[in-house]
Design a protein around this motif. Structure first.
Motif, mmCIF file in Angstrom:
data_model
loop_
_atom_site.group_PDB
_atom_site.id
_atom_site.type_symbol
_atom_site.label_atom_id
_atom_site.label_comp_id
_atom_site.label_asym_id
_atom_site.label_seq_id
_atom_site.Cartn_x
_atom_site.Cartn_y
_atom_site.Cartn_z
ATOM 1 N N ALA A 222 0.841 -1.200 0.000
ATOM 2 C CA ALA A 222 0.000 0.000 0.000
ATOM 3 C C ALA A 222 0.875 1.249 0.000
ATOM 4 O O ALA A 222 0.696 2.155 -0.819
ATOM 5 N N ILE A 223 1.832 1.303 0.938
ATOM 6 C CA ILE A 223 2.807 2.391 0.980
ATOM 7 C C ILE A 223 4.210 1.799 0.988
ATOM 8 O O ILE A 223 5.029 2.085 0.131
ATOM 9 N N LYS A 224 4.489 0.930 1.975
ATOM 10 C CA LYS A 224 5.777 0.242 1.972
ATOM 11 C C LYS A 224 5.684 -0.975 1.056
ATOM 12 O O LYS A 224 4.607 -1.328 0.570
ATOM 13 N N ASP A 225 6.824 -1.626 0.817
ATOM 14 C CA ASP A 225 6.887 -2.716 -0.152
ATOM 15 C C ASP A 225 6.474 -4.055 0.439
ATOM 16 O O ASP A 225 6.696 -4.327 1.625
ATOM 17 N N THR A 226 5.890 -4.894 -0.396
ATOM 18 C CA THR A 226 5.796 -6.325 -0.115
ATOM 19 C C THR A 226 7.173 -6.922 -0.420
ATOM 20 O O THR A 226 7.729 -6.657 -1.480
ATOM 21 N N GLN A 227 7.713 -7.739 0.507
ATOM 22 C CA GLN A 227 9.096 -8.191 0.351
ATOM 23 C C GLN A 227 9.213 -9.707 0.521
ATOM 24 O O GLN A 227 8.687 -10.270 1.488
ATOM 25 N N ILE A 228 9.917 -10.320 -0.406
ATOM 26 C CA ILE A 228 10.189 -11.757 -0.360
ATOM 27 C C ILE A 228 11.702 -11.925 -0.423
ATOM 28 O O ILE A 228 12.341 -11.506 -1.397
ATOM 29 N N ALA A 229 12.276 -12.534 0.597
ATOM 30 C CA ALA A 229 13.737 -12.580 0.748
ATOM 31 C C ALA A 229 14.358 -13.692 -0.096
ATOM 32 O O ALA A 229 13.665 -14.495 -0.739
ATOM 33 N N ASN A 230 15.680 -13.769 -0.051
ATOM 34 C CA ASN A 230 16.442 -14.737 -0.841
ATOM 35 C C ASN A 230 16.040 -16.176 -0.525
ATOM 36 O O ASN A 230 15.794 -16.532 0.637
ATOM 37 N N GLY A 231 15.998 -16.996 -1.555
ATOM 38 C CA GLY A 231 15.850 -18.433 -1.374
ATOM 39 C C GLY A 231 14.462 -18.917 -1.036
ATOM 40 O O GLY A 231 14.275 -20.108 -0.751
ATOM 41 N N VAL A 232 13.458 -18.058 -1.076
ATOM 42 C CA VAL A 232 12.081 -18.479 -0.781
ATOM 43 C C VAL A 232 11.543 -19.314 -1.946
ATOM 44 O O VAL A 232 11.807 -19.015 -3.116
ATOM 45 N N ILE A 233 10.781 -20.367 -1.631
ATOM 46 C CA ILE A 233 10.107 -21.153 -2.665
ATOM 47 C C ILE A 233 8.613 -21.143 -2.385
ATOM 48 O O ILE A 233 8.175 -21.325 -1.246
#
Length: 338
Positions: A222-233
């Motif tokens: 919405a304002i800040k980012d949606t974040q998916i870190a390294n190595g996620v499956i």
């Protein structure tokens, strides 16, 4: 496509394996133990499958320890046969490759930046200011929005969408039908105007070595980012809502829904059909069994589950009737205790 074939000696070097048998034996692929054909290599990851070797036609087998009486004489001894099998699937991968260059039917904005040796297939659209890293492959019909950034050596399968300003790291794989950067579900109620849309101003930022399955939806913040870190499956049919963060090496199975502004830690595993409520904090190393409903934050690593296992319908009906009587029964027990 040329048939791939490797000598057992070459595979032993690749897997750092002990070779028993004929090193000149040619291997053309990987097969299931029960149905493998001559020329294929199979694997035994659990001792319960050893009896299948008696009737297997495989030319070689991956084992954790030598089997002197094994019907298959050609053996590669490795510390982890399942891991070795995973490495071999890359060696024998038969996915058709997009050729280097830009297909004539692709539409690439003049202000987009393409790295070296990119592969852009038919019908792709790359919008203004987008950056495509070197060696990245876009299969047919991929859309990359304005100002989006894709790192080096990414693979986007057919008909995936990366919306404007979203960022993918290096070696990211996204499977067909997935949308990254769709609007989060944000609305403000109004007595006179109904639901007033909150325009989603954040991005989706994805780290390196992430793989995302087919038909997933990952909403922009919405304002800040949606974040998916390294190595996620992430498996197929997963919805990740706006402002969610997911820590490194976490694995998410199919049909999971994670509501907005929830933070998932590192090295978590989330089983199929899990529902996670919004605005929660889940610490590192938490493991949810399938169909768990998560409604509160968790600050202690461990395994968690909810729901009742399957049973026959008659037993389930009795269980449901009894469950509606629990409050009354608890009251009666309190009276008896007094």
């Amino acid at each position: 496509m040329a048939i791939k074939q490797y000598s057992l000696y070459d595979l032993a070097i690749l897997l750092d394996a002990q070779l028993l048998g004929d090193g000149n034996c040619l291997v053309l692929g990987v097969g299931d133990t029960a149905t493998a054909a001559p020329g294929q290599i199979t694997f035994i990851a659990h001792k319960k499958y050893i009896p299948q070797l008696a009737t297997s036609a495989a030319s070689a087998v991956l084992l954790k320890a030598p089997l002197p009486d094994c019907p298959i004489a050609n053996q590669l001894i490795v510390a982890d046969p399942y891991l070795a099998y995973a490495k071999l699937t890359k060696v024998f991968d038969n996915r058709p490759q997009t050729v280097v260059g830009v297909h004539p039917s692709a539409v690439v904005d003049a202000t987009a930046t393409l790295g070296e040796n990119v592969k852009i297939a038919a019908g792709c659209v790359i919008e203004a200011g987008a950056i495509i890293g070197s060696g990245t492959e876009l299969c047919a019909g991929v859309i990359v929005g304005a100002q989006a950034v894709l790192g080096d050596n990414c693979l986007l399968h057919a008909n995936t969408t990366i919306a404007h300003h979203c960022v993918l790291g290096r070696h990211v794989k996204v499977h067909s039908g997935t949308t990254i950067g769709s609007d989060g579900f944000g609305y403000a109620p109004s007595a006179t105007q109904g639901w007033v849309k909150i325009h989603q101003l954040g991005r989706v930022v994805i780290g390196d070595n992430v793989e995302i399955g087919a038909n997933c939806a990952i909403d922009r913040g919405a304002i800040k980012d949606t974040q998916i870190a390294n190595g996620v499956i992430i498996d197929n049919l997963v919805h990740i809502a706006h402002n969610v963060t997911i820590g490194e090496q976490t694995a998410i199975a199919g049909c999971v829904g994670i509501a907005g502004s929830t933070n998932i830690g590192a090295r978590c595993t989330i089983g199929g059909f899990v529902a996670v409520s919004g605005h929660l904090n889940i610490c590192n190393d938490v493991h949810f069994n399938g169909a768990t409903v998560v409604i509160k934050s968790i600050d202690q690593p461990g395994h968690y589950a909810s729901g009742s296992p399957m049973q026959d319908v008659r037993s389930w009906r009795r269980y449901m009737v009894r469950s509606t009587q629990l409050d009354e029964m608890a009251g009666r027990i309190k009276k008896l205790e007094k």
